[in-house]
Design an enzyme around this catalytic site. Structure first.
Site, PDB file in Angstrom:
ATOM      1  N   LYS A  42      59.654  25.907  10.623  1.00 27.06           N
ATOM      2  CA  LYS A  42      58.662  25.748  11.690  1.00 27.06           C
ATOM      3  C   LYS A  42      58.106  24.329  11.622  1.00 27.06           C
ATOM      4  CE  LYS A  42      55.121  28.809  13.539  1.00 27.06           C
ATOM      5  NZ  LYS A  42      54.113  29.788  13.135  1.00 27.06           N
TER       6      LYS A  42
HETATM    7  C1  E4P Z   1      52.684  31.229  15.864  1.00 29.85           C
HETATM    8  O1  E4P Z   1      53.737  31.267  15.272  1.00 29.85           O
HETATM    9  C2  E4P Z   1      51.360  31.201  15.227  1.00 29.85           C
HETATM   10  O2  E4P Z   1      51.482  31.642  13.902  1.00 29.85           O
HETATM   11  C3  E4P Z   1      50.357  32.123  15.856  1.00 29.85           C
HETATM   12  O3  E4P Z   1      50.898  32.905  16.878  1.00 29.85           O
HETATM   13  C4  E4P Z   1      49.037  31.514  16.105  1.00 29.85           C
HETATM   14  O4  E4P Z   1      48.192  32.489  16.644  1.00 29.85           O
HETATM   15  P1  E4P Z   1      46.598  32.356  16.682  1.00 29.85           P
HETATM   16  O5  E4P Z   1      46.227  31.524  17.844  1.00 29.85           O
HETATM   17  O6  E4P Z   1      46.137  33.781  16.820  1.00 29.85           O
HETATM   18  O7  E4P Z   1      46.193  31.731  15.369  1.00 29.85           O
END
Ligand code: E4P
Length: 217
Positions: free
Chosen positions: A87
């Protein structure tokens, strides 16, 4: 549509996996910290434990913000397990790193995407997944779901192979609307996935069936 769970909590990952519908996991440094996982070796060990539970892709995020650091970390992460998808944040060095990983057959998830332009760059660089954050856009009175729609249109214009991974899901309706739009993947907290199960008519209907069955005993 693929279902990923957005957590580093092993109990929740197990519960979603046991349901039989789980296609993968996404994590991020905040989700790791929430589980009290810190230190590079503990973090790597935790990724391995997640990979042992699920059959599908597991997104593991780099911490570096420079090209060399991202490449070094990404290689360590992808060597850990073939399920790992690296990522990478949507920044200039991140785009370069995604291109490098794509040229070296290392799969990537481009994260922190909030615009069509960013999604276009991620696809051009060869990202496996692009992660638009719909909940965080909604939080600032933008239309997160509309971004999913726009990215889908742009990607289909050019037949980009990058999969749209709708992230920052906040509720069950986000999942349903992503499915209507045709997102390739959603990543969601367990609670919003379990919300798909619920309908009051299912509950009352089942209660009636069981009470009628018991009357005949
Ligand atoms: C995506 O991969 C992120 O981990 C995640 O969806 C972020 O979500 P949030 O806005 O609830 O922190």
């Amino acid at each position: 549509m693929k279902f990923f769970i957005d957590t580093a909590n092993l109990n929740e990952i197990n519960e979603a996996h046991d349901l039989g519908i789980l296609d993968g996991v996404t994590t991020n440094p905040s989700l790791m910290a929430k589980e009290g996982i810190s230190g590079d070796s503990n973090i790597l060990k935790h990724y391995s434990e997640i990979c042992n539970i699920v059959d599908g892709d597991v997104s593991a995020e780099v911490i570096s913000t420079d090209f060399d650091g991202m490449i070094r970390e990404g290689k360590i992460l992808s060597d850990l397990n073939s399920k790992i998808v690296v990522k990478v944040p949507m920044i200039k060095d991140g785009v370069k790193a995604i291109k490098y990983f794509s040229n070296h057959n290392i799969r990537t998830n481009c994260t922190l995407v909030f615009s069509v332009g960013q999604a276009l760059l991620a696809a051009k660089a060869g990202a496996t997944y692009v992660s638009p954050f719909i909940g965080r856009l909604d939080d600032i009175s933008n239309d997160g779901l509309n971004l999913i729609k726009e990215i889908k249109d742009v990607y289909s214009n050019y037949n980009y192979q990058t999969e749209i991974l709708a992230a920052s899901i906040r509720n069950t309706m986000h999942i349903i609307n992503c499915a209507k739009i045709g997102a390739d993947v959603i990543t969601s907290p367990l609670e919003s996935i379990l919300g798909l199960l619920s309908h009051p008519l299912t509950d009352s209907g089942l209660e009636k069936f069981l009470s009628d069955y018991n009357k005949g005993k």
